[in-house]
Enzyme design. Structure first.
Site, short mmCIF file in Angstrom:
data_model
loop_
_atom_site.label_atom_id
_atom_site.label_comp_id
_atom_site.label_asym_id
_atom_site.label_seq_id
_atom_site.Cartn_x
_atom_site.Cartn_y
_atom_site.Cartn_z
N LYS A 1 -42.86 12.30 -15.73
CA LYS A 1 -41.47 12.77 -15.75
C LYS A 1 -40.87 12.66 -17.15
O LYS A 1 -39.66 12.57 -17.28
CB LYS A 1 -40.63 11.90 -14.81
N HIS B 1 -32.86 -0.58 -6.93
CA HIS B 1 -34.22 -1.12 -6.88
C HIS B 1 -34.18 -2.64 -6.64
O HIS B 1 -34.94 -3.16 -5.83
CB HIS B 1 -34.96 -0.87 -8.21
N SER C 1 -32.35 6.35 -10.88
CA SER C 1 -32.53 6.17 -12.33
C SER C 1 -32.11 7.43 -13.07
O SER C 1 -31.48 7.37 -14.13
CB SER C 1 -34.00 5.87 -12.65
N ARG D 1 -33.19 6.50 0.58
CA ARG D 1 -31.76 6.59 0.31
C ARG D 1 -31.09 7.57 1.26
O ARG D 1 -30.20 7.26 2.00
CB ARG D 1 -31.51 7.04 -1.13
#
Ligand code: ADP
Length: 163
Positions: A41, A17, A128, A90
């Site tokens: 989440k 990030h 993450s 990504r």
């Protein structure tokens, strides 16, 4: 003056990030990191914690601000007077979702453009979620997150395991 928002859950912020933020800050006059208040989440860190961890990581970057948002992304862009939504890509696996989101956001508010930056070479495998998994299993997470994040994450994992 071009303002962009960089939205995400950031649970917690990783070096991937930060790589994006550092590069984005060179392109936009102001970059507002928008931390989702309800990432849906079951986050490991509360909104306040995620904000604090990110703010500490970018305190040396004057063009970067860290704020929270809830509701629609396009409404957050309007709220912060930003014409651009910055997202990171990504791998091919990110593409489907990002493609859908970008088109949906364009339908909802055509004036706002989504821009993608490819992840830095060193961080394309980093998320993450994976960092939390490694920490939970007792692995060394120092190469993947800022030092203060590693400390907080290891502490949280310990608390959760009751040790
Ligand atoms: P979200 O829940 O919205 O996917 P994340 O916090 O996981 O939020 O990610 C926020 C943004 O940062 C997304 O655009 C994601 O693609 C991007 N991102 C996540 N990890 C990396 C990384 N390692 N390198 C570059 N961009 C990344």
């Amino acid at each position: 003056m071009t303002k962009a928002i960089y939205p995400g859950s950031f649970d917690p912020v990783t070096l991937g990030h930060l790589d994006l933020v550092q590069r984005g800050a060179k392109i936009f006059d102001e970059l507002i990191v928008c931390v989702a208040s309800n990432p849906g989440k079951n986050p490991m860190f509360s909104l306040e914690e995620r904000l604090e961890l990110f703010r500490k990581a970018v305190h040396a970057l004057p063009a970067v601000r860290v704020e929270s948002f809830d509701g629609l992304l396009v409404d957050a862009a309007k709220q912060f007077d930003a014409a651009v939504v910055l997202r990171g890509l990504r791998a091919v696996s990110d593409f489907d979702y990002e493609f859908q989101m970008a088109h949906m956001n364009h339908q909802l508010r055509p004036g706002i453009e989504t821009m993608f930056m490819m992840t830095g070479d060193d961080y394309f495998y980093l998320s993450s979620g994976l960092v939390k998994e490694v920490a939970t299993l007792g692995g060394d997470i120092q190469p993947f997150v800022p030092e203060h994040v590693a400390v907080s994450l290891n502490k949280r994992v310990k608390e959760r395991s009751g040790k």
